[in-house]
Design a protein around this motif. Structure first.
Motif, short mmCIF file in Angstrom:
data_model
loop_
_atom_site.label_atom_id
_atom_site.label_comp_id
_atom_site.label_asym_id
_atom_site.label_seq_id
_atom_site.Cartn_x
_atom_site.Cartn_y
_atom_site.Cartn_z
N TYR A 53 3.78 3.76 14.88
CA TYR A 53 4.42 4.17 13.63
C TYR A 53 5.94 4.15 13.75
O TYR A 53 6.63 4.86 13.04
N SER A 95 0.84 -1.20 0.00
CA SER A 95 0.00 0.00 0.00
C SER A 95 0.87 1.26 0.00
O SER A 95 1.94 1.29 0.61
N LYS A 96 0.41 2.26 -0.68
CA LYS A 96 1.13 3.53 -0.75
C LYS A 96 0.63 4.43 0.37
O LYS A 96 -0.55 4.74 0.45
N GLU A 97 1.54 4.84 1.24
CA GLU A 97 1.17 5.70 2.36
C GLU A 97 1.47 7.16 2.04
O GLU A 97 2.35 7.47 1.24
N TYR A 98 0.71 8.02 2.69
CA TYR A 98 0.85 9.46 2.47
C TYR A 98 1.54 10.09 3.67
O TYR A 98 1.10 9.94 4.80
N ARG A 137 1.08 10.96 8.94
CA ARG A 137 1.12 9.72 8.16
C ARG A 137 -0.32 9.30 7.91
O ARG A 137 -1.06 8.99 8.83
N ASN A 138 -0.71 9.34 6.65
CA ASN A 138 -2.12 9.11 6.28
C ASN A 138 -3.04 10.02 7.09
O ASN A 138 -4.08 9.61 7.59
N MET A 139 -2.61 11.27 7.22
CA MET A 139 -3.34 12.35 7.89
C MET A 139 -3.52 12.13 9.39
O MET A 139 -4.32 12.78 10.03
N THR A 140 -2.73 11.24 9.95
CA THR A 140 -2.70 11.05 11.40
C THR A 140 -1.40 11.62 11.94
O THR A 140 -0.34 11.42 11.34
#
Length: 209
Positions: A151, A73-76, A122-125
């Motif tokens: 994380y 999965s591609k993380e933001y 990370r993924n808006m967290t």
């Protein structure tokens, strides 16, 4: 395999499964649980307990599927400057204070006056906080570099130090320095590419951007 060795295999497999449940990192949990499930499954088949064997084989397959998803999965990732509104920051620091203080001296960190102060998302967290003070025009000293337990897989560090160098170079920063008084933090700094050196009897780590 004799009965004693077989029994020990069962104990070891059980212990590994239990240890996996102590992991705060989901990735570590899945990997360790996978090893435990495979061993426990083998143990089940060896003692002809087929329900035990097939159940653990199923658990191992589930672990593999989730690990493939995690790595595929591609993380933001992004950074968000900490603004003058410090209510959230204070709550964040208070919540993780006991653990942060194992690595950093919060009493001597003046976040509000720091040159660089960032939330790492990370993924808006909010996955971590990064704070650095200016040493000179081209050098920053890292005062706080904290990732929350779930994380803590080095991806935040890689994002900051390897993928986001432009953020620092835009300010004319060419090097980062860090001090560490915790072996786990030492390991993290080395993995991120910091070079250990000694100055006036004090060990410090340097990262050239």
């Amino acid at each position: 395999m004799n009965e004693v060795a077989l029994e020990w295999l069962g104990y070891i497999a059980s212990a590994i499964v239990l240890v996996s449940l102590l992991m705060s990192s989901i990735v570590k949990l899945r990997w360790i649980n996978l090893v435990g499930a495979l061993l426990f499954g083998a143990y089940g088949f060896m003692i002809l307990s087929y329900p035990t064997g097939f159940m653990n084989l199923g658990i191992a397959i589930i672990d593999i599927v989730y690990l493939i998803k995690m790595y595929g999965s591609k993380e933001y990732f992004t950074i968000l400057p900490i603004t003058e509104d410090h209510q959230y920051l204070d709550s964040f620091i208070d919540f993780y204070r006991d653990e942060i203080e194992q690595y950093f001296d919060l009493e001597n960190i003046h976040i509000r006056d720091a040159k660089v102060k960032l939330y790492i998302l990370r993924n808006m967290t909010t996955a971590g906080v990064f704070v650095a003070d200016e040493v000179d025009d081209s050098t920053l000293e890292i005062r706080l570099d904290y990732a929350i337990p779930q994380y803590r897989d080095f991806k935040l560090g890689k994002f900051i130090f390897q993928e986001n160098k432009a953020y620092f170079t835009e300010f004319g920063i060419t090097s980062l320095i860090a001090y560490s008084y915790n072996p786990l933090h030492d390991k993290y700094l080395r993995k991120m590419g910091f070079v250990e050196t000694e100055e006036n009897g004090v060990t410090k780590y340097i990262f050239n951007i």
